[in-house]
Write a protein that holds these residues in place. Sequence first.
Motif, mmCIF file in Angstrom:
data_model
loop_
_atom_site.group_PDB
_atom_site.id
_atom_site.type_symbol
_atom_site.label_atom_id
_atom_site.label_comp_id
_atom_site.label_asym_id
_atom_site.label_seq_id
_atom_site.Cartn_x
_atom_site.Cartn_y
_atom_site.Cartn_z
ATOM 1 N N HIS A 1 -3.496 -3.392 -7.914
ATOM 2 C CA HIS A 1 -3.606 -3.244 -6.469
ATOM 3 C C HIS A 1 -4.943 -2.617 -6.076
ATOM 4 O O HIS A 1 -5.584 -3.040 -5.120
ATOM 5 C CB HIS A 1 -2.451 -2.405 -5.928
ATOM 6 C CG HIS A 1 -2.500 -2.213 -4.438
ATOM 7 N ND1 HIS A 1 -1.918 -3.090 -3.554
ATOM 8 C CD2 HIS A 1 -3.108 -1.264 -3.679
ATOM 9 C CE1 HIS A 1 -2.150 -2.675 -2.322
ATOM 10 N NE2 HIS A 1 -2.869 -1.560 -2.365
ATOM 11 N N CYS B 1 -7.735 -3.449 -3.075
ATOM 12 C CA CYS B 1 -7.508 -2.705 -1.842
ATOM 13 C C CYS B 1 -8.437 -1.499 -1.752
ATOM 14 O O CYS B 1 -8.282 -0.519 -2.472
ATOM 15 C CB CYS B 1 -6.060 -2.266 -1.759
ATOM 16 S SG CYS B 1 -5.714 -1.293 -0.291
ATOM 17 N N CYS C 1 0.826 -1.201 0.000
ATOM 18 C CA CYS C 1 0.000 0.000 0.000
ATOM 19 C C CYS C 1 0.866 1.259 0.000
ATOM 20 O O CYS C 1 0.559 2.242 -0.676
ATOM 21 C CB CYS C 1 -0.911 0.034 1.223
ATOM 22 S SG CYS C 1 -2.214 -1.190 1.134
ATOM 23 N N CYS D 1 -6.740 1.961 -0.572
ATOM 24 C CA CYS D 1 -6.055 2.727 -1.604
ATOM 25 C C CYS D 1 -7.039 3.332 -2.589
ATOM 26 O O CYS D 1 -6.799 4.397 -3.140
ATOM 27 C CB CYS D 1 -5.014 1.864 -2.306
ATOM 28 S SG CYS D 1 -3.562 1.557 -1.280
HETATM 29 ZN ZN LIG Z 1 -3.580 -0.688 -0.612
#
Ligand SMILES: [Zn+2]
Length: 229
Positions: A29, A33, A3, A36
């Motif tokens: 990603h 996630c 992250c 994020c």
């Molecule tokens: Zn992340």
Amino acid sequence: MKCEIVRDLLPLYCDNVCSPESREAVEAHLQECAGCRRELEELRSPLPEEKRHGSGDGASALKTISREWERGKWKAKLRGAAVAAAVCAVIAGAFLAATQGFWFPVDPESISITNVRQLSDGRVLYHMAVNDDKAIREIRFEFDGEGNAYFVPKRALYTEKRMMVGQTGDSDLVLDLPLMNEYARSRGYDTEITRAWYGQGEDAVLLWEEGMELPDASSEDELSWAARD
Ligand SMILES: [Zn+2]
């Protein structure tokens, strides 16, 4: 990807200045996630100050930036962006140097000149081929002031395959001596060209020299090269 790294890259990702590799990694990603993703949304929503000033003058924009800079959150973000930008710049620089910026002469031993012939207007036609399948970026003209003209094909250190039709490296080219002499004079060489070479040094391939007997070009050549005048 962690992250932390993704968040360093997000400002660049936002501004579309990331390398395609970074972009792909960030997108992969983001799919997994939520944290994020939220961070990205926050980045994309304009600052209240920006909204009010719209695309206002530089001074107010600067004030806005300095005010936001004071806010700890933005301090951290900009620091992250600066680091990521520096990393991106180094990667981009290395990429450009290897593929674009610096061009090197093609080894004359891999160059072959064939089918040299003469058009009725005096220009010399020839086929130039480089016996690998990689592209050439440019052909430099160089002179030595003693009547020698050198054609030096150049390419990047790491170069792409020749793919486009007509891309120099396996094609018919024309030697226009009056034009070449004019160009040489414009560069400060007053001697008439009497020999033309491909490449430089001992391995240079002779393309043409004064007094060379050349076969006439075909009527097909006459047609296709007349059209390019
Ligand atoms: Zn992340």
